[in-house]
Design a protein around this motif. Structure first.
Motif, mmCIF file in Angstrom:
data_model
loop_
_atom_site.group_PDB
_atom_site.id
_atom_site.type_symbol
_atom_site.label_atom_id
_atom_site.label_comp_id
_atom_site.label_asym_id
_atom_site.label_seq_id
_atom_site.Cartn_x
_atom_site.Cartn_y
_atom_site.Cartn_z
ATOM 1 N N ILE A 27 0.842 -1.192 0.000
ATOM 2 C CA ILE A 27 0.000 0.000 0.000
ATOM 3 C C ILE A 27 0.874 1.237 0.000
ATOM 4 C CG2 ILE A 27 -1.875 -1.175 1.228
ATOM 5 C CD1 ILE A 27 -1.025 0.431 3.736
ATOM 6 N N ARG A 28 0.279 2.348 -0.396
ATOM 7 C CA ARG A 28 0.956 3.631 -0.255
ATOM 8 C C ARG A 28 0.760 4.062 1.196
ATOM 9 N NH1 ARG A 28 2.095 6.767 -4.742
ATOM 10 N NH2 ARG A 28 3.111 8.052 -3.137
ATOM 11 N N PHE A 29 1.689 3.618 2.031
ATOM 12 C CA PHE A 29 1.536 3.782 3.468
ATOM 13 C C PHE A 29 1.308 5.238 3.854
ATOM 14 C CE2 PHE A 29 3.295 4.478 7.721
ATOM 15 C CZ PHE A 29 2.583 3.536 8.453
ATOM 16 N N SER A 30 2.081 6.129 3.272
ATOM 17 C CA SER A 30 2.019 7.533 3.662
ATOM 18 C C SER A 30 0.698 8.191 3.300
ATOM 19 C CB SER A 30 3.171 8.315 3.035
ATOM 20 O OG SER A 30 3.082 8.322 1.621
ATOM 21 N N LEU A 31 -0.103 7.573 2.430
ATOM 22 C CA LEU A 31 -1.378 8.127 1.998
ATOM 23 C C LEU A 31 -2.572 7.501 2.721
ATOM 24 C CD1 LEU A 31 -0.809 8.433 -1.856
ATOM 25 C CD2 LEU A 31 -0.396 10.126 -0.072
ATOM 26 N N ASN A 32 -2.327 6.552 3.597
ATOM 27 C CA ASN A 32 -3.387 5.853 4.304
ATOM 28 C C ASN A 32 -3.501 6.305 5.746
ATOM 29 O OD1 ASN A 32 -4.800 3.105 3.115
ATOM 30 N ND2 ASN A 32 -2.948 3.687 1.985
ATOM 31 N N GLY A 33 -4.743 6.425 6.203
ATOM 32 C CA GLY A 33 -4.956 6.501 7.627
ATOM 33 C C GLY A 33 -4.707 5.136 8.250
ATOM 34 N N MET A 34 -4.257 5.126 9.485
ATOM 35 C CA MET A 34 -3.941 3.886 10.189
ATOM 36 C C MET A 34 -4.587 3.912 11.568
ATOM 37 S SD MET A 34 -1.985 2.219 8.023
ATOM 38 C CE MET A 34 -1.301 0.926 9.066
ATOM 39 N N GLY A 35 -4.856 2.727 12.099
ATOM 40 C CA GLY A 35 -5.454 2.667 13.416
ATOM 41 C C GLY A 35 -5.298 1.316 14.073
ATOM 42 N N TRP A 36 -5.640 1.293 15.350
ATOM 43 C CA TRP A 36 -5.651 0.076 16.145
ATOM 44 C C TRP A 36 -7.043 -0.156 16.701
ATOM 45 C CZ3 TRP A 36 -1.547 -3.177 16.317
ATOM 46 C CH2 TRP A 36 -0.302 -2.672 15.977
ATOM 47 N N TYR A 37 -7.582 -1.347 16.459
ATOM 48 C CA TYR A 37 -8.816 -1.813 17.062
ATOM 49 C C TYR A 37 -8.489 -2.929 18.039
ATOM 50 C CZ TYR A 37 -11.542 0.601 13.429
ATOM 51 O OH TYR A 37 -12.123 1.537 12.609
ATOM 52 N N ARG A 38 -9.407 -3.194 18.963
ATOM 53 C CA ARG A 38 -9.238 -4.328 19.858
ATOM 54 C C ARG A 38 -10.574 -5.037 20.059
ATOM 55 N NH1 ARG A 38 -7.830 -1.271 25.623
ATOM 56 N NH2 ARG A 38 -9.937 -0.439 26.037
ATOM 57 N N HIS A 39 -10.478 -6.338 20.348
ATOM 58 C CA HIS A 39 -11.662 -7.141 20.591
ATOM 59 C C HIS A 39 -11.368 -8.194 21.636
ATOM 60 C CE1 HIS A 39 -14.620 -10.420 19.646
ATOM 61 N NE2 HIS A 39 -15.408 -9.372 19.830
ATOM 62 N N ASN A 40 -12.232 -8.287 22.623
ATOM 63 C CA ASN A 40 -12.188 -9.313 23.648
ATOM 64 C C ASN A 40 -13.482 -10.109 23.555
ATOM 65 O OD1 ASN A 40 -10.992 -10.704 25.789
ATOM 66 N ND2 ASN A 40 -11.811 -9.320 27.347
ATOM 67 N N PRO A 41 -13.432 -11.449 23.600
ATOM 68 C CA PRO A 41 -14.666 -12.229 23.502
ATOM 69 C C PRO A 41 -15.718 -11.763 24.497
ATOM 70 C CG PRO A 41 -12.788 -13.675 23.348
ATOM 71 C CD PRO A 41 -12.246 -12.310 23.680
#
Length: 119
Positions: A27-41
């Motif tokens: 991907i064009r890393f510098s042109l993408n938004g990035m994030g962290w999600y989390r999930h617990n059962p």
């Protein structure tokens, strides 16, 4: 081949710290938004932190002041520094990328990395 590879999860005691990394390719890393999600059962998946292509950040209220998201465009890498960890932070953490991530639209997910915080 678009790929997001996460690392840095593990087991830590309450009050400790971890740093998660996400290395992107295809991907064009510098042109993408990035994030962290989390999930617990048994709990809803939630966005914990995001950073735009321009470096603007936002955080879930539950982690504000404890977590820091950053990106290194030269290395195609995003980080999540997690300090003062609590047992309720225990979850699988997923890296996410998207051209319109600021609108909540995810184009690519990482495989996830387990974070476990013991009391």
């Amino acid at each position: 081949q678009v790929q997001l590879v996460e690392s840095g999860g593990g087991l830590v005691q309450a009050g400790g710290s971890l740093r998660l990394s996400c290395v992107a390719s295809g991907i064009r890393f510098s042109l993408n938004g990035m994030g962290w999600y989390r999930h617990n059962p048994g709990k809803q998946r939630e966005l914990v932190a995001a950073i735009t292509s321009g470096g603007i950040t936002n955080y879930a209220d539950s982690v504000k002041g404890r977590f820091t998201i950053s990106r290194d465009n030269a290395e195609n890498t995003m980080y999540l520094q997690m300090d003062s960890l609590k047992p309720e932070d225990t979850a699988v953490y997923y890296c996410a990328a998207g051209y319109r991530l600021y609108l909540g639209i995810v184009d690519k997910w990482g495989q996830g990395t387990q974070v476990t915080v013991s009391s």
